[in-house]
Design a protein around this motif. Structure first.
Motif, PDB file in Angstrom:
ATOM      1  N   ILE A 348       0.727  -1.274  -0.099  1.00  0.00           N
ATOM      2  CA  ILE A 348      -0.123   0.089  -0.156  1.00  0.00           C
ATOM      3  C   ILE A 348       0.995   1.150  -0.026  1.00  0.00           C
ATOM      4  CG2 ILE A 348      -1.805   1.486   1.273  1.00  0.00           C
ATOM      5  CD1 ILE A 348      -2.920  -1.328   2.309  1.00  0.00           C
ATOM      6  N   LEU A 349       1.964   1.203   0.829  1.00  0.00           N
ATOM      7  CA  LEU A 349       3.017   2.258   0.675  1.00  0.00           C
ATOM      8  C   LEU A 349       3.547   2.625  -0.802  1.00  0.00           C
ATOM      9  CD1 LEU A 349       4.613   1.681   4.254  1.00  0.00           C
ATOM     10  CD2 LEU A 349       2.861   3.693   3.555  1.00  0.00           C
ATOM     11  N   GLN A 350       3.830   1.750  -1.364  1.00  0.00           N
ATOM     12  CA  GLN A 350       4.465   1.794  -2.882  1.00  0.00           C
ATOM     13  C   GLN A 350       3.380   2.307  -3.836  1.00  0.00           C
ATOM     14  OE1 GLN A 350       6.017  -2.389  -3.694  1.00  0.00           O
ATOM     15  NE2 GLN A 350       7.898  -0.818  -4.403  1.00  0.00           N
ATOM     16  N   ALA A 354      -2.108   9.929  -7.829  1.00  0.00           N
ATOM     17  CA  ALA A 354      -2.257  10.697  -9.062  1.00  0.00           C
ATOM     18  C   ALA A 354      -1.186  11.498  -9.406  1.00  0.00           C
ATOM     19  CB  ALA A 354      -3.452  11.428  -8.897  1.00  0.00           C
ATOM     20  N   ASP A 355      -0.452  12.199  -8.613  1.00  0.00           N
ATOM     21  CA  ASP A 355       0.754  13.117  -8.945  1.00  0.00           C
ATOM     22  C   ASP A 355       2.155  12.392  -9.200  1.00  0.00           C
ATOM     23  OD1 ASP A 355       1.580  12.089  -6.270  1.00  0.00           O
ATOM     24  OD2 ASP A 355       1.883  14.085  -5.510  1.00  0.00           O
ATOM     25  N   GLY A 356       2.001  11.151  -9.263  1.00  0.00           N
ATOM     26  CA  GLY A 356       3.218  10.265  -9.694  1.00  0.00           C
ATOM     27  C   GLY A 356       4.086   9.791  -8.327  1.00  0.00           C
ATOM     28  N   GLU A 361       5.581   8.863  -0.099  1.00  0.00           N
ATOM     29  CA  GLU A 361       6.101   9.948  -0.297  1.00  0.00           C
ATOM     30  C   GLU A 361       5.100  11.103  -0.096  1.00  0.00           C
ATOM     31  OE1 GLU A 361       9.189   9.816  -3.746  1.00  0.00           O
ATOM     32  OE2 GLU A 361       7.427   8.833  -4.269  1.00  0.00           O
ATOM     33  N   GLN A 362       3.698  10.750  -0.530  1.00  0.00           N
ATOM     34  CA  GLN A 362       2.678  11.696  -0.193  1.00  0.00           C
ATOM     35  C   GLN A 362       2.384  11.842   1.547  1.00  0.00           C
ATOM     36  OE1 GLN A 362      -1.041  11.618  -2.011  1.00  0.00           O
ATOM     37  NE2 GLN A 362      -0.097  11.900  -3.972  1.00  0.00           N
ATOM     38  N   LEU A 363       2.800  10.666   2.261  1.00  0.00           N
ATOM     39  CA  LEU A 363       2.581  10.667   3.611  1.00  0.00           C
ATOM     40  C   LEU A 363       3.603  11.426   4.450  1.00  0.00           C
ATOM     41  CD1 LEU A 363       1.236   9.300   6.044  1.00  0.00           C
ATOM     42  CD2 LEU A 363       2.678   7.485   5.749  1.00  0.00           C
ATOM     43  N   LEU A 364       4.810  11.398   3.894  1.00  0.00           N
ATOM     44  CA  LEU A 364       5.895  12.024   4.318  1.00  0.00           C
ATOM     45  C   LEU A 364       5.683  13.613   4.073  1.00  0.00           C
ATOM     46  CD1 LEU A 364       8.623   9.671   2.964  1.00  0.00           C
ATOM     47  CD2 LEU A 364       7.948  10.177   5.417  1.00  0.00           C
TER      48      LEU A 364
END
Length: 519
Positions: A348-350, A354-356, A361-364
């Motif tokens: 799930i983290l991988q 939508a932003d690529g 990374e979005q979580l960070l």
């Protein structure tokens, strides 16, 4: 009752654990013994356990295996924490340390999956049957097999004439991870059923792999040939009755759902949630700087143990230094994770958003001036993925390795524990985090759903596809961060309720007796 457990791992011995099997096999025998039962636990020696102080040689057994007569030595080994009604046994043979002294599992290439381990555990299971026949454990009432590594015991008791009298022993098979099934050829390979036991006559129907008829499926053997089948949480017992659908992010029966449905229909399948140990006194929570200094110390120990520096260690030290030297670092929000780096834990983290960017990374980005500490190792490709993310995002500290003391510190000292497993037979990490008062954000599957209650003792997300699961995880994290910042009273209430949860092994032992051994 007189009970024998057969397993590949046992954390009652130092170095006897790789995953959750080791935890269960360490903790459930004393709980059963406290209820008045005699428990024996047997595992391979892996070239190391017979060397432990206090070990006693108990004799040897001879068996026919792969066309040869093999001699396997039997030892009784003292546990780290002894119990007068629990006996720990190991069987030793050079094959059991083929992957290296003390190494429990081997990394076979994808062209021959399980080959080395399957042969090793086939010899081990054959020796277990002979030790039972030789009455080393007295008259057994229950034979409890853990995962595919022990399943050949059930095969030999069912089909080998020399063990005909042992078929009356009540047998239980525990599924710890259905994704790993120990599939090997029936013939045509030196790691094949007919090579191990050339004289064995068996019924092909309950043991062949559902998708590959010319292969034996060791997990399926345990499911079909034992009196009872057990999963380590009630929800997981229900999830595996449906077929897996990876496109929709659902991991269920992994091809064995029809066998499991029959077991459920026959009243043989039972889901019992694992327990957790609760020490009388928890160690104190560390400050942010103390936590980072502990991380730095452990990474330096890992670096010192090798002649070259791994990129993951170099990047983690760089990021740790950045945070240790930054002003006002004591105010940071700390997201944490402890566990094996596998598809099960990381998928799930991988997920690409939508932003690529990946969901990680979005979580960070969402954490802002907070940090994410992740402790664990495993799949090399996934380790590379995590290392590259850590190189781009300085608020991600990937601690590639494992340390019991560091894991304990992370459980105690984080604000939120993240466990986004795609499937989870039970899970222990979330219980340990909750025990330390750290609320968890989990994917609502298996044992995670059975332990974490949304907005009561933690937080739960779900979703009918990987993309939706990743999106819901991120939305949940955003809501949780806002709750932490704006409603400290509610946050403390959730943290307190996490701490007060009790998943006791005494309760598990009673359910074992009632549902698995007598039911």
């Amino acid at each position: 009752m007189n009970i024998l457990m057969v397993a590949s791992e046992n954390d009652a011995l130092p170095g006897g654990k790789v995953g959750g099997i080791g935890d269960v096999v360490r903790d459930i025998p004393p709980a059963l013994a406290d209820s008045g039962h005699q428990v024996h636990v047997i595992m391979p020696g892996y070239g190391i356990f017979p060397q432990l102080p206090g070990t006693e040689f108990q004799g040897a057994v001879q068996i026919s295996f792969a066309g040869k007569i093999e001699t396997i030595n039997l030892f009784r080994v003292p546990a780290k924490i002894p119990h007068e009604c629990v006996q720990i046994w190991v069987l030793e043979h050079p094959l059991f340390s083929v992957g290296g002294v003390g190494r429990i599992y081997c990394d076979d290439p994808s062209t021959r999956p399980y080959a080395t381990d399957a042969t090793k555990f086939a010899l081990f299971c054959s020796a277990v049957c002979q030790t039972i026949a030789n009455n080393h454990f007295g008259k057994l009432d229950v034979l409890h097999l853990h995962d595919w590594h022990a399943a050949i015991v059930a095969l030999l008791l069912a089909y080998d004439p020399q063990y005909h009298e042992l078929r009356t022993i009540h047998s239980v098979f525990t599924i710890h991870n259905l994704a790993l099934q120990g599939v090997r050829p029936l013939a045509g390979d030196d790691s094949a059923l007919q090579h191990w036991f050339p004289q064995l006559r068996y019924d092909h129907r309950p043991i062949h792999d559902p998708d590959v008829m010319h292969c034996v499926n060791l997990m399926r053997i345990g499911i079909n040939l034992c009196n009872k089948v057990h999963t380590v949480s009630p929800s997981y017992a229900q999830e595996i009755l449906l077929p897996s659908n990876a496109e929709h992010g659902y991991f269920g029966g992994e091809g064995l759902e029809n066998d499991l449905k029959r077991a459920a229909k026959d009243g043989r399948l039972h889901g019992i949630l694992n327990g957790c140990e609760y020490p009388r006194k928890e160690n104190k929570k560390l400050s942010f700087s103390e936590l980072l200094l502990h991380c730095e110390k452990e990474v330096l120990n890992w670096v010192a143990a090798k002649t070259t520096v791994e990129s993951a260690h170099l990047i983690s030290l760089h990021n740790l230094t950045k945070w240790l030297t930054s002003p006002s670092h004591h105010q940071r929000f700390v997201l944490t994770s402890v566990g094996r780096v596998t598809d099960q834990k990381i998928l799930i983290l991988q997920q690409k958003m939508a932003d690529g960017q990946s969901a990680l990374e979005q979580l960070l980005d969402m954490l802002g001036d907070g940090i994410f500490l992740m402790l664990g190792s495993g799949d090399r490709d996934l380790e590379v993925f995590l290392t590259k993310v850590a190189a781009r995002k300085q608020n991600f500290i990937f601690l590639k390795g494992y340390s019991e003391s560091l894991a304990d510190t992370i459980y105690r000292s984080g604000h939120l524990f993240l466990m986004p497993s795609s499937f989870e037979p039970c899970g222990i990490s979330q219980m340990l985090a909750m025990r330390a008062g750290q609320p968890c954000l989990v994917h609502g599957v298996g044992g995670l759903r059975d332990t974490v209650k949304h907005n009561e003792n933690g937080f739960v997300f779900t979703g009918k596809s990987l993309m939706i699961q990743a999106r819901n995880m991120l939305e949940s994290c955003k809501t949780i961060l806002e709750l932490h910042d704006t409603n400290p009273e509610q946050w403390q209430k959730i943290s307190r309720q996490a701490t007060e949860e009790r998943f006791l092994w005494s309760r598990v032992a009673k359910e074992y007796i009632d549902s698995l051994y007598l039911g």
